[in-house]
Scaffold this active site. Structure first.
Site, PDB file in Angstrom:
ATOM      1  CG  ASP A  94      -2.061  -0.993   1.078  1.00 53.87           C
ATOM      2  OD1 ASP A  94      -2.408  -1.317  -0.072  1.00 53.87           O
ATOM      3  OD2 ASP A  94      -2.584  -1.456   2.106  1.00 53.87           O
ATOM      4  N   GLY A  95       2.029   1.153   0.690  1.00 46.80           N
ATOM      5  CA  GLY A  95       2.974   2.277   0.701  1.00 46.80           C
ATOM      6  C   GLY A  95       3.422   2.611  -0.723  1.00 46.80           C
ATOM      7  CG  ASN A 152      -3.298   5.957   3.305  1.00 44.46           C
ATOM      8  OD1 ASN A 152      -4.229   5.418   2.713  1.00 44.46           O
ATOM      9  ND2 ASN A 152      -2.225   5.297   3.695  1.00 44.46           N
ATOM     10  CD  GLU A 153      -2.393   8.830   6.918  1.00 43.39           C
ATOM     11  OE1 GLU A 153      -1.396   9.039   6.193  1.00 43.39           O
ATOM     12  OE2 GLU A 153      -2.799   7.693   7.169  1.00 43.39           O
ATOM     13  CB  THR A 206      -7.939   0.310   6.491  1.00 44.93           C
ATOM     14  OG1 THR A 206      -7.421   0.836   5.263  1.00 44.93           O
ATOM     15  CG2 THR A 206      -9.402  -0.055   6.306  1.00 44.93           C
ATOM     16  CE  LYS A 241      -8.279  -2.275  12.249  1.00 47.48           C
ATOM     17  NZ  LYS A 241      -7.467  -2.667  13.406  1.00 47.48           N
TER      18      LYS A 241
HETATM   19  P1  NAP Z   1       5.139   2.413   6.219  1.00 50.29           P
HETATM   20  O1  NAP Z   1       5.687   2.461   7.595  1.00 50.29           O
HETATM   21  O2  NAP Z   1       5.784   1.530   5.240  1.00 50.29           O
HETATM   22  O3  NAP Z   1       3.572   2.039   6.229  1.00 50.29           O
HETATM   23  C1  NAP Z   1       2.984   1.717   7.359  1.00 50.29           C
HETATM   24  C2  NAP Z   1       1.982   0.598   7.116  1.00 50.29           C
HETATM   25  O4  NAP Z   1       0.743   1.156   6.689  1.00 50.29           O
HETATM   26  C3  NAP Z   1       2.417  -0.434   6.069  1.00 50.29           C
HETATM   27  O5  NAP Z   1       2.188  -1.706   6.588  1.00 50.29           O
HETATM   28  C4  NAP Z   1       1.447  -0.130   4.923  1.00 50.29           C
HETATM   29  O6  NAP Z   1       1.155  -1.281   4.160  1.00 50.29           O
HETATM   30  C5  NAP Z   1       0.217   0.309   5.684  1.00 50.29           C
HETATM   31  N1  NAP Z   1      -0.773   1.044   4.919  1.00 50.29           N
HETATM   32  C6  NAP Z   1      -0.576   2.075   4.065  1.00 50.29           C
HETATM   33  N2  NAP Z   1      -1.767   2.490   3.579  1.00 50.29           N
HETATM   34  C7  NAP Z   1      -2.717   1.691   4.133  1.00 50.29           C
HETATM   35  C8  NAP Z   1      -4.130   1.638   4.024  1.00 50.29           C
HETATM   36  N3  NAP Z   1      -4.804   2.495   3.270  1.00 50.29           N
HETATM   37  N4  NAP Z   1      -4.798   0.697   4.755  1.00 50.29           N
HETATM   38  C9  NAP Z   1      -4.125  -0.157   5.545  1.00 50.29           C
HETATM   39  N5  NAP Z   1      -2.804  -0.155   5.689  1.00 50.29           N
HETATM   40  C10 NAP Z   1      -2.105   0.773   4.988  1.00 50.29           C
HETATM   41  O7  NAP Z   1       5.089   3.879   5.731  1.00 50.29           O
HETATM   42  P2  NAP Z   1       4.771   4.416   4.274  1.00 50.29           P
HETATM   43  O8  NAP Z   1       4.902   3.307   3.282  1.00 50.29           O
HETATM   44  O9  NAP Z   1       5.525   5.646   4.132  1.00 50.29           O
HETATM   45  O10 NAP Z   1       3.220   4.728   4.429  1.00 50.29           O
HETATM   46  C11 NAP Z   1       2.783   5.841   5.101  1.00 50.29           C
HETATM   47  C12 NAP Z   1       1.510   5.435   5.772  1.00 50.29           C
HETATM   48  O11 NAP Z   1       1.863   4.762   6.977  1.00 50.29           O
HETATM   49  C13 NAP Z   1       0.675   6.592   6.197  1.00 50.29           C
HETATM   50  O12 NAP Z   1      -0.203   6.995   5.179  1.00 50.29           O
HETATM   51  C14 NAP Z   1      -0.030   6.069   7.424  1.00 50.29           C
HETATM   52  O13 NAP Z   1      -1.359   5.664   7.161  1.00 50.29           O
HETATM   53  C15 NAP Z   1       0.758   4.849   7.832  1.00 50.29           C
HETATM   54  N6  NAP Z   1       1.187   5.025   9.214  1.00 50.29           N
HETATM   55  C16 NAP Z   1       0.596   4.274  10.173  1.00 50.29           C
HETATM   56  C17 NAP Z   1       0.923   4.441  11.500  1.00 50.29           C
HETATM   57  C18 NAP Z   1       0.227   3.607  12.531  1.00 50.29           C
HETATM   58  O14 NAP Z   1      -0.631   2.781  12.156  1.00 50.29           O
HETATM   59  N7  NAP Z   1       0.527   3.807  13.806  1.00 50.29           N
HETATM   60  C19 NAP Z   1       1.866   5.403  11.894  1.00 50.29           C
HETATM   61  C20 NAP Z   1       2.450   6.176  10.897  1.00 50.29           C
HETATM   62  C21 NAP Z   1       2.090   5.991   9.555  1.00 50.29           C
HETATM   63  P3  NAP Z   1       2.200  -1.965   3.128  1.00 50.29           P
HETATM   64  O15 NAP Z   1       3.122  -2.761   3.999  1.00 50.29           O
HETATM   65  O16 NAP Z   1       1.319  -2.795   2.287  1.00 50.29           O
HETATM   66  O17 NAP Z   1       2.918  -0.884   2.396  1.00 50.29           O
END
Ligand code: NAP
Length: 272
Positions: A49-50, A130-131, A169, A173
Protein backbone atom coordinates in the site's frame (compact mmCIF):
# COMPACT_ATOMS: atom_id res chain seq x y z
CA UNK A 1 -12.52 -0.75 -28.79
CA UNK A 2 -10.74 1.12 -26.01
CA UNK A 3 -7.73 3.37 -26.70
CA UNK A 4 -4.27 1.71 -26.63
CA UNK A 5 -2.97 0.92 -23.18
CA UNK A 6 -0.22 3.30 -22.09
CA UNK A 7 1.22 2.07 -18.84
CA UNK A 8 3.81 2.90 -16.22
CA UNK A 9 5.09 0.61 -13.46
CA UNK A 10 6.28 1.73 -10.05
CA UNK A 11 7.87 -0.87 -7.76
CA UNK A 12 8.86 -0.85 -4.09
CA UNK A 13 12.54 -1.48 -4.85
CA UNK A 14 12.93 -4.85 -3.12
CA UNK A 15 14.17 -7.73 -5.28
CA UNK A 16 10.79 -9.46 -5.70
CA UNK A 17 9.04 -6.22 -6.69
CA UNK A 18 11.85 -5.29 -9.14
CA UNK A 19 11.71 -8.79 -10.72
CA UNK A 20 7.93 -8.58 -11.04
CA UNK A 21 8.19 -5.16 -12.67
CA UNK A 22 10.59 -6.71 -15.23
CA UNK A 23 8.15 -9.57 -15.79
CA UNK A 24 5.35 -7.06 -16.31
CA UNK A 25 7.36 -5.19 -18.99
CA UNK A 26 8.04 -8.48 -20.82
CA UNK A 27 4.37 -9.52 -20.75
CA UNK A 28 3.26 -6.01 -21.69
CA UNK A 29 5.55 -5.99 -24.76
CA UNK A 30 4.02 -9.31 -25.89
CA UNK A 31 0.57 -7.67 -25.73
CA UNK A 32 1.76 -4.46 -27.46
CA UNK A 33 1.12 -2.20 -24.46
CA UNK A 34 3.00 1.08 -24.71
CA UNK A 35 5.31 2.12 -21.84
CA UNK A 36 4.68 5.82 -21.18
CA UNK A 37 6.33 7.50 -18.19
CA UNK A 38 4.84 10.93 -18.98
CA UNK A 39 1.17 10.32 -19.73
CA UNK A 40 0.16 6.75 -18.86
CA UNK A 41 -3.53 5.83 -18.61
CA UNK A 42 -2.79 2.86 -16.32
CA UNK A 43 -0.24 2.91 -13.48
CA UNK A 44 0.74 -0.41 -11.91
CA UNK A 45 2.09 -0.30 -8.38
CA UNK A 46 4.10 -3.36 -7.36
CA UNK A 47 4.90 -3.73 -3.65
CA UNK A 48 2.47 -2.70 -0.92
CA UNK A 49 0.00 0.00 0.00
CA UNK A 50 2.97 2.28 0.70
CA UNK A 51 4.02 1.82 -2.96
CA UNK A 52 0.54 2.88 -4.09
CA UNK A 53 0.89 6.05 -2.00
CA UNK A 54 4.14 6.79 -3.88
CA UNK A 55 2.50 6.01 -7.25
CA UNK A 56 -0.44 8.27 -6.41
CA UNK A 57 1.75 11.18 -5.28
CA UNK A 58 4.04 10.74 -8.34
CA UNK A 59 1.10 11.22 -10.73
CA UNK A 60 -0.87 13.65 -8.54
CA UNK A 61 -1.11 16.19 -11.39
CA UNK A 62 -2.68 13.67 -13.76
CA UNK A 63 -4.93 11.61 -11.48
CA UNK A 64 -8.11 12.35 -13.44
CA UNK A 65 -6.53 10.64 -16.50
CA UNK A 66 -5.11 7.58 -14.74
CA UNK A 67 -6.48 4.31 -13.35
CA UNK A 68 -4.30 2.53 -10.79
CA UNK A 69 -3.75 -1.20 -10.35
CA UNK A 70 -1.95 -2.68 -7.34
CA UNK A 71 0.08 -5.89 -7.15
CA UNK A 72 1.24 -6.91 -3.69
CA UNK A 73 4.49 -8.67 -2.99
CA UNK A 74 4.10 -8.92 0.78
CA UNK A 75 0.87 -9.23 2.70
CA UNK A 76 -2.46 -8.37 1.14
CA UNK A 77 -2.98 -4.65 0.72
CA UNK A 78 -5.96 -2.36 0.57
CA UNK A 79 -4.86 -0.83 -2.71
CA UNK A 80 -3.34 -4.02 -4.14
CA UNK A 81 -5.66 -6.71 -5.50
CA UNK A 82 -3.19 -8.93 -7.33
CA UNK A 83 -0.73 -11.49 -6.04
CA UNK A 84 2.75 -11.90 -7.52
CA UNK A 85 1.91 -15.20 -9.28
CA UNK A 86 -1.19 -13.68 -10.89
CA UNK A 87 0.70 -11.22 -13.11
CA UNK A 88 0.16 -13.20 -16.40
CA UNK A 89 -3.59 -13.38 -15.65
CA UNK A 90 -3.71 -9.65 -14.95
CA UNK A 91 -1.91 -8.77 -18.20
CA UNK A 92 -4.21 -11.11 -20.16
CA UNK A 93 -7.28 -9.39 -18.68
CA UNK A 94 -5.77 -5.97 -19.42
CA UNK A 95 -5.17 -7.04 -23.00
CA UNK A 96 -8.74 -8.39 -23.43
CA UNK A 97 -10.16 -5.18 -22.02
CA UNK A 98 -8.69 -3.15 -24.89
CA UNK A 99 -10.92 -5.05 -27.33
CA UNK A 100 -14.28 -3.99 -25.93
CA UNK A 101 -15.82 -1.45 -23.58
CA UNK A 102 -18.01 -4.31 -22.26
CA UNK A 103 -15.08 -6.23 -20.80
CA UNK A 104 -13.75 -5.15 -17.38
CA UNK A 105 -12.05 -3.15 -15.89
CA UNK A 106 -14.71 -1.55 -13.86
CA UNK A 107 -13.39 1.81 -12.73
CA UNK A 108 -13.86 2.30 -9.00
CA UNK A 109 -13.41 5.82 -7.65
CA UNK A 110 -12.36 6.62 -4.07
CA UNK A 111 -12.60 10.01 -2.33
CA UNK A 112 -9.48 12.05 -1.52
CA UNK A 113 -8.62 14.70 1.05
CA UNK A 114 -7.73 18.23 -0.05
CA UNK A 115 -5.75 20.47 2.26
CA UNK A 116 -4.53 24.02 2.02
CA UNK A 117 -1.67 24.99 4.29
CA UNK A 118 -1.55 28.69 5.17
CA UNK A 119 1.85 29.82 6.47
CA UNK A 120 3.21 33.30 7.14
CA UNK A 121 5.59 32.52 4.27
CA UNK A 122 2.90 31.42 1.78
CA UNK A 123 0.16 28.96 0.92
CA UNK A 124 0.44 25.45 -0.50
CA UNK A 125 -2.17 22.84 -1.48
CA UNK A 126 -1.97 19.07 -1.22
CA UNK A 127 -4.09 16.01 -1.89
CA UNK A 128 -3.89 12.91 0.30
CA UNK A 129 -4.91 9.37 -0.53
CA UNK A 130 -4.60 8.12 3.08
CA UNK A 131 -4.39 11.03 5.47
CA UNK A 132 -2.90 14.26 6.70
CA UNK A 133 -1.44 14.53 10.20
CA UNK A 134 -0.29 17.49 12.27
CA UNK A 135 2.00 16.97 15.29
CA UNK A 136 4.11 19.09 17.59
CA UNK A 137 7.85 18.58 17.09
CA UNK A 138 9.10 19.88 20.45
CA UNK A 139 6.08 19.01 22.58
CA UNK A 140 2.35 19.31 22.76
CA UNK A 141 0.44 20.54 19.73
CA UNK A 142 -1.82 23.44 20.63
CA UNK A 143 -4.43 24.01 17.97
CA UNK A 144 -7.94 25.34 17.52
CA UNK A 145 -10.24 23.13 15.48
CA UNK A 146 -13.08 24.84 13.63
CA UNK A 147 -15.81 23.02 11.74
CA UNK A 148 -17.61 25.01 9.05
CA UNK A 149 -16.06 28.25 10.33
CA UNK A 150 -17.38 27.72 13.89
CA UNK A 151 -15.08 27.03 16.84
CA UNK A 152 -15.34 23.34 17.72
CA UNK A 153 -12.59 22.81 20.30
CA UNK A 154 -9.13 23.77 21.52
CA UNK A 155 -6.87 20.76 21.11
CA UNK A 156 -3.81 19.92 23.19
CA UNK A 157 -2.04 16.65 22.65
CA UNK A 158 0.34 14.80 20.35
CA UNK A 159 -1.53 15.54 17.16
CA UNK A 160 -4.47 15.29 14.80
CA UNK A 161 -5.05 12.84 11.97
CA UNK A 162 -7.49 13.60 9.16
CA UNK A 163 -8.08 10.63 6.92
CA UNK A 164 -9.91 9.63 3.76
CA UNK A 165 -12.27 6.63 3.74
CA UNK A 166 -9.61 4.41 2.11
CA UNK A 167 -7.03 5.74 4.56
CA UNK A 168 -9.33 4.85 7.46
CA UNK A 169 -7.75 1.37 7.59
CA UNK A 170 -4.25 2.86 8.00
CA UNK A 171 -3.04 5.28 10.70
CA UNK A 172 -6.64 6.24 11.54
CA UNK A 173 -7.41 2.66 12.57
CA UNK A 174 -4.47 2.63 14.99
CA UNK A 175 -5.97 5.75 16.60
CA UNK A 176 -9.33 4.06 17.20
CA UNK A 177 -11.01 5.69 14.20
CA UNK A 178 -13.84 3.96 12.35
CA UNK A 179 -13.26 2.07 9.13
CA UNK A 180 -15.27 3.84 6.45
CA UNK A 181 -16.46 2.35 3.18
CA UNK A 182 -14.89 4.35 0.32
CA UNK A 183 -18.28 4.98 -1.34
CA UNK A 184 -18.98 7.33 1.58
CA UNK A 185 -17.61 10.73 0.65
CA UNK A 186 -16.31 11.91 4.00
CA UNK A 187 -13.25 12.83 5.99
CA UNK A 188 -12.48 11.60 9.49
CA UNK A 189 -10.80 13.58 12.25
CA UNK A 190 -9.07 11.43 14.87
CA UNK A 191 -7.07 12.61 17.88
CA UNK A 192 -3.53 11.48 18.61
CA UNK A 193 -3.16 11.30 22.41
CA UNK A 194 -5.18 14.37 23.43
CA UNK A 195 -4.77 15.84 26.91
CA UNK A 196 -8.03 15.65 28.86
CA UNK A 197 -8.30 16.85 32.44
CA UNK A 198 -10.12 19.56 34.45
CA UNK A 199 -8.47 22.32 32.42
CA UNK A 200 -8.18 20.94 28.90
CA UNK A 201 -11.02 19.16 27.16
CA UNK A 202 -11.42 17.64 23.68
CA UNK A 203 -14.26 15.61 22.20
CA UNK A 204 -12.26 12.39 22.47
CA UNK A 205 -14.21 10.57 19.72
CA UNK A 206 -13.36 10.48 16.05
CA UNK A 207 -15.56 12.75 13.91
CA UNK A 208 -16.87 11.99 10.43
CA UNK A 209 -17.55 15.02 8.23
CA UNK A 210 -19.57 14.85 5.00
CA UNK A 211 -18.23 16.23 1.76
CA UNK A 212 -19.97 19.62 2.01
CA UNK A 213 -18.33 20.34 5.41
CA UNK A 214 -14.83 21.59 6.07
CA UNK A 215 -12.49 21.90 9.00
CA UNK A 216 -9.79 24.49 9.73
CA UNK A 217 -7.02 23.84 12.21
CA UNK A 218 -5.33 26.98 13.58
CA UNK A 219 -1.92 26.88 15.23
CA UNK A 220 -2.36 28.51 18.66
CA UNK A 221 1.20 29.09 19.81
CA UNK A 222 4.66 29.59 18.31
CA UNK A 223 5.50 25.97 17.64
CA UNK A 224 7.48 23.78 15.29
CA UNK A 225 5.08 21.37 13.63
CA UNK A 226 5.41 18.17 11.67
CA UNK A 227 2.91 17.80 8.85
CA UNK A 228 2.52 14.54 7.00
CA UNK A 229 0.62 13.92 3.78
CA UNK A 230 0.54 10.15 3.19
CA UNK A 231 4.25 9.12 3.27
CA UNK A 232 5.60 12.67 2.82
CA UNK A 233 6.47 14.94 5.73
CA UNK A 234 7.42 18.58 6.27
CA UNK A 235 8.48 20.62 9.29
CA UNK A 236 6.91 24.08 9.55
CA UNK A 237 7.55 26.83 12.09
CA UNK A 238 5.22 29.52 10.76
CA UNK A 239 1.90 27.75 10.37
CA UNK A 240 -1.24 29.85 10.52
CA UNK A 241 -3.83 27.21 9.65
CA UNK A 242 -4.67 24.12 7.60
CA UNK A 243 -8.01 23.87 5.80
CA UNK A 244 -9.30 20.37 5.07
CA UNK A 245 -12.19 19.14 2.98
CA UNK A 246 -13.16 16.22 0.77
CA UNK A 247 -11.52 16.84 -2.60
CA UNK A 248 -13.50 17.31 -5.81
CA UNK A 249 -10.98 14.93 -7.39
CA UNK A 250 -11.05 11.16 -6.87
CA UNK A 251 -8.57 8.38 -7.44
CA UNK A 252 -9.60 5.70 -9.97
CA UNK A 253 -8.73 2.04 -9.61
CA UNK A 254 -9.10 -0.39 -12.52
CA UNK A 255 -10.79 -3.53 -11.20
CA UNK A 256 -10.34 -6.50 -13.52
CA UNK A 257 -12.24 -8.67 -11.04
CA UNK A 258 -14.36 -7.83 -8.01
CA UNK A 259 -12.75 -7.47 -4.62
CA UNK A 260 -15.21 -5.93 -2.16
CA UNK A 261 -13.85 -3.55 0.49
CA UNK A 262 -15.20 -5.59 3.44
CA UNK A 263 -13.48 -8.72 2.08
CA UNK A 264 -10.22 -6.73 2.12
CA UNK A 265 -10.86 -5.63 5.68
CA UNK A 266 -11.55 -9.19 6.74
CA UNK A 267 -8.49 -10.56 4.93
CA UNK A 268 -6.20 -7.86 6.31
CA UNK A 269 -7.28 -7.91 9.93
CA UNK A 270 -9.14 -11.11 10.75
CA UNK A 271 -7.80 -13.99 8.63
CA UNK A 272 -4.70 -15.83 9.81
P1 NAP B 1 5.14 2.41 6.22
O1 NAP B 1 5.69 2.46 7.59
O2 NAP B 1 5.78 1.53 5.24
O3 NAP B 1 3.57 2.04 6.23
C1 NAP B 1 2.98 1.72 7.36
C2 NAP B 1 1.98 0.60 7.12
O4 NAP B 1 0.74 1.16 6.69
C3 NAP B 1 2.42 -0.43 6.07
O5 NAP B 1 2.19 -1.71 6.59
C4 NAP B 1 1.45 -0.13 4.92
O6 NAP B 1 1.15 -1.28 4.16
C5 NAP B 1 0.22 0.31 5.68
N1 NAP B 1 -0.77 1.04 4.92
C6 NAP B 1 -0.58 2.07 4.06
N2 NAP B 1 -1.77 2.49 3.58
C7 NAP B 1 -2.72 1.69 4.13
C8 NAP B 1 -4.13 1.64 4.02
N3 NAP B 1 -4.80 2.50 3.27
N4 NAP B 1 -4.80 0.70 4.75
C9 NAP B 1 -4.13 -0.16 5.55
N5 NAP B 1 -2.80 -0.16 5.69
C10 NAP B 1 -2.10 0.77 4.99
O7 NAP B 1 5.09 3.88 5.73
P2 NAP B 1 4.77 4.42 4.27
O8 NAP B 1 4.90 3.31 3.28
O9 NAP B 1 5.53 5.65 4.13
O10 NAP B 1 3.22 4.73 4.43
C11 NAP B 1 2.78 5.84 5.10
C12 NAP B 1 1.51 5.44 5.77
O11 NAP B 1 1.86 4.76 6.98
C13 NAP B 1 0.67 6.59 6.20
O12 NAP B 1 -0.20 7.00 5.18
C14 NAP B 1 -0.03 6.07 7.42
O13 NAP B 1 -1.36 5.66 7.16
C15 NAP B 1 0.76 4.85 7.83
N6 NAP B 1 1.19 5.03 9.21
C16 NAP B 1 0.60 4.27 10.17
C17 NAP B 1 0.92 4.44 11.50
C18 NAP B 1 0.23 3.61 12.53
O14 NAP B 1 -0.63 2.78 12.16
N7 NAP B 1 0.53 3.81 13.81
C19 NAP B 1 1.87 5.40 11.89
C20 NAP B 1 2.45 6.18 10.90
C21 NAP B 1 2.09 5.99 9.55
P3 NAP B 1 2.20 -1.96 3.13
O15 NAP B 1 3.12 -2.76 4.00
O16 NAP B 1 1.32 -2.79 2.29
O17 NAP B 1 2.92 -0.88 2.40
Amino acid sequence: MRPPLRYYVLDRGDQLSVDLAEQFHTLAAQHHFEMDAESPNIVISIGGDGTMLHAFQTFIDRISDIAFVGVHTGHLGFYSDWKADELPELVELMSNSILSEDIPPRIVKYPLLELTIHKKSGTTSHIALNEFTLKGVDGTLVAQIDINDQLFEMFRGDGICISTPSGSTAYNKSLGGAMVHPTIEALQIAEIASINNRIYRTMGSPLLLPKHHHSDIYSRKDQRLLLTVDHKNFTIDDLISVSCQVSKQKISFARYRPYPFWNRVRSAFLEE
